[in-house]
Design a protein around this motif. Structure first.
Motif, mmCIF file in Angstrom:
data_model
loop_
_atom_site.group_PDB
_atom_site.id
_atom_site.type_symbol
_atom_site.label_atom_id
_atom_site.label_comp_id
_atom_site.label_asym_id
_atom_site.label_seq_id
_atom_site.Cartn_x
_atom_site.Cartn_y
_atom_site.Cartn_z
ATOM 1 N N LYS A 40 0.821 -1.204 0.000
ATOM 2 C CA LYS A 40 0.000 0.000 0.000
ATOM 3 C C LYS A 40 0.861 1.263 0.000
ATOM 4 O O LYS A 40 0.605 2.220 -0.755
ATOM 5 N N GLU A 43 2.440 1.920 -3.345
ATOM 6 C CA GLU A 43 1.559 2.539 -4.338
ATOM 7 C C GLU A 43 1.412 4.036 -4.083
ATOM 8 O O GLU A 43 1.381 4.832 -5.034
ATOM 9 N N ASP A 278 -21.240 6.083 -6.587
ATOM 10 C CA ASP A 278 -20.809 5.073 -7.568
ATOM 11 C C ASP A 278 -21.117 5.524 -8.987
ATOM 12 O O ASP A 278 -20.301 5.356 -9.908
ATOM 13 N N SER A 281 -18.508 8.393 -9.840
ATOM 14 C CA SER A 281 -17.060 8.154 -9.948
ATOM 15 C C SER A 281 -16.669 6.687 -10.062
ATOM 16 O O SER A 281 -15.477 6.369 -10.077
ATOM 17 N N GLY A 282 -17.651 5.794 -10.118
ATOM 18 C CA GLY A 282 -17.349 4.366 -10.095
ATOM 19 C C GLY A 282 -16.569 3.845 -11.286
ATOM 20 O O GLY A 282 -16.037 2.740 -11.245
ATOM 21 N N TYR A 284 -13.792 4.839 -12.233
ATOM 22 C CA TYR A 284 -12.361 4.970 -11.957
ATOM 23 C C TYR A 284 -11.986 4.174 -10.711
ATOM 24 O O TYR A 284 -12.737 4.127 -9.740
ATOM 25 N N SER A 285 -10.804 3.568 -10.733
ATOM 26 C CA SER A 285 -10.280 2.940 -9.522
ATOM 27 C C SER A 285 -9.804 4.038 -8.570
ATOM 28 O O SER A 285 -9.635 5.194 -8.969
ATOM 29 N N ILE A 286 -9.578 3.667 -7.318
ATOM 30 C CA ILE A 286 -9.087 4.643 -6.350
ATOM 31 C C ILE A 286 -7.736 5.194 -6.781
ATOM 32 O O ILE A 286 -7.476 6.403 -6.672
ATOM 33 N N ARG A 287 -6.843 4.348 -7.287
ATOM 34 C CA ARG A 287 -5.532 4.818 -7.737
ATOM 35 C C ARG A 287 -5.671 5.762 -8.938
ATOM 36 O O ARG A 287 -4.945 6.753 -9.052
ATOM 37 N N ASP A 288 -6.638 5.485 -9.837
ATOM 38 C CA ASP A 288 -6.885 6.395 -10.959
ATOM 39 C C ASP A 288 -7.337 7.758 -10.440
ATOM 40 O O ASP A 288 -6.857 8.808 -10.893
#
Length: 491
Positions: A40, A43, A278, A281-282, A284-288
């Protein structure tokens, strides 16, 4: 002297602290029992390495050493700064502080990332409460500069001042509260907006996306560069803040908001908000989303930097600190050996220098070489004071060769050769490097001019002397490959 920080708790905030310290040259130790902590934090660090260096126009220090530890006592031993970022449970934090103080240096600063507890609460039962202060940051910690520094009467003034100096040294803005208070300052403001936003969704007035749009398309942009009171001062027109208060103050008595109440957190309300979020913004991934957020923050903060306003003023001050500790602070007379090309730029490629191809735009290569020319002018004495006195150099001709791609986050260095520095002419040849790889060259012919007549003139004696010395030393070097080339010339 090696600077060492220990991060206790490696979640989103702890990982951000690790990145902030590490990328500013500190050795960082991590203690977190989570078996996924290393992944984690790795990242978070990847995103920080991509974005933070681009906020500065001077290279950050060499990255510190990162280590992970399974034993808390080992992790904190000898650290100068210990940042606690465990879950928001007072008993847990107090237990962790007891374990830290049993093994840490008594002179170390222990900062807590708590968003709500007062330092006097954290200090209860501690071996020495004066060692513990609140240092509450905002996510992402590695980009956003503000950190709420909250102390109690038990904290010595020397320790609080040392904490503020440390935070400033890593590019942050320590906001030292006059008194301790639950939830400090910023979260109390955010909580008021959050509370009202929940009612707007609950009452069917607006969706989560529409509320976010109201913020990011309207007052959020104003707040990013002026804050609340300065924004309202402007809203008062020529009469200023007093007029604004007189005009809009009575509205505070109107029943517009529900700040003294909250909607009941029923399953239906939670589902409504989660489903709308959702839909918003769903995709996109959290990292995106983190990278999109970082791109936008860097671009906005760099825009403010160009105006030396808001957060940009802090970034410029940090640049000045970094520059003062680097080779970019020297003048020609300070350099004992000028026999080799002179480093004139050392920095990372910022996010907003890249284009649709994913690499540095050709205009930014030129900007880096222009920065190198400006630095060389400063080096030989043609600095801001010299320009103010009426003399300067104007660029007459430029030729740039693009030899390889540069990407966001790449650490680049420009080394400058003086091919000629006689009379009114200054002929420079820049090479841009990424490690041992030559990325580009820039050749510039400049003419010294009088700013009064706007015509060519000879430089002042001190500038001419510096140029003569460097030109004589560089004349012993072989002509660099690419010098004198023209567009379209066969390779």
């Amino acid at each position: 002297m090696t600077k060492s920080a220990t991060i206790v708790g490696g979640g989103v905030i702890g990982g951000g602290w690790a990145a902030r310290f590490l990328l500013n040259g500190w050795d960082v130790r991590i203690f977190d029992p989570d078996p996924e902590a290393e992944r984690k934090i790795g990242e978070v660090l990847a995103n920080a390495r991509r974005s933070l260096p681009g906020l500065t126009d001077v290279a950050l220090p060499e990255e510190g050493r990162l280590t992970f530890h399974s034993d808390l006592a080992e992790a904190v031993a000898g650290a100068g700064w210990i940042q606690e970022s465990v879950p928001e449970q007072l008993a847990l934090k107090q237990k962790v502080f007891a374990q830290i103080q049993a093994a840490c240096d008594p002179g170390a600063v222990i900062g807590s990332s708590t968003s709500g507890f007062k330092p006097s609460e954290l200090q209860q039962g501690a071996a020495w409460g004066g060692q513990i202060v609140v240092t509450h940051p905002f996510n992402p910690v590695y980009l956003l500069p503000v950190v709420e520094l909250v102390s109690s009467p038990e904290n010595p003034a020397e320790l609080v001042a040392r904490a503020a100096d440390t935070l400033t040294s890593i590019g942050m803005y320590p906001l030292h509260l006059k008194k301790e208070i639950d939830a400090h300052v910023a979260d109390r403001l955010l909580e008021a907006v959050w509370r009202e936003a929940l009612w707007l969704v609950s009452d069917g007035i607006a969706t989560t996306e529409e509320i976010d749009n109201a913020i990011r398309y309207g007052f959020g942009i104003r707040w990013a560069q002026m804050g609340l009171f300065e924004t309202y001062r402007v809203a008062g027109g020529e009469a200023g803040m007093r007029h604004f208060m007189a005009q809009f103050g009575p509205a505070l008595k109107w029943p517009w908001t529900k700040l003294m109440d909250v909607p009941e957190f029923t399953e239906e309300l939670v589902d409504l908000i989660a489903d709308q979020s959702d839909a918003q913004s769903g995709a996109y991934s959290i990292r995106d989303l983190e990278r999109i957020r970082d791109d936008n923050l860097v671009s906005m903060m760099r825009a403010l930097k160009a105006k030396n306003w808001g957060a940009g003023e802090l970034l410029n001050a940090q640049d000045a600190r970094l520059r003062a500790d680097s080779v970019l602070a020297a003048r020609a007379g300070d350099l004992e050996d000028v026999s080799q090309p002179i480093v004139t730029v050392r920095r990372a490629v910022p996010l907003d220098w890249t284009d649709y191809n994913g690499h540095m735009n050709e205009a930014r290569y030129l900007q880096a070489f222009c920065d190198a020319t400006d630095r060389f002018m400063e080096l030989v004495g043609a600095d801001a004071d010299y320009i103010a006195s009426g003399g300067s150099y104007f660029t007459a001709e430029t030729h740039v060769r693009h030899l390889s791609e540069a990407h966001a986050g790449d650490r680049i260095e420009v080394r400058t050769r003086l091919l000629m520095g006689e009379g009114k002419k200054m002929h420079l040849f820049h090479q841009m490097w990424r490690g041992d790889e030559l990325l580009a060259t820039g050749e510039h012919m400049l003419i010294h001019v009088s700013l009064e007549t706007r015509r060519p003139s000879v430089p002042a004696p001190q500038v001419a002397a510096s140029l003569d010395r460097i030109a004589a030393a560089h004349a012993a070097l072989s002509l660099p490959e690419g010098a004198g080339r023209f567009v379209g010339q066969p390779r």
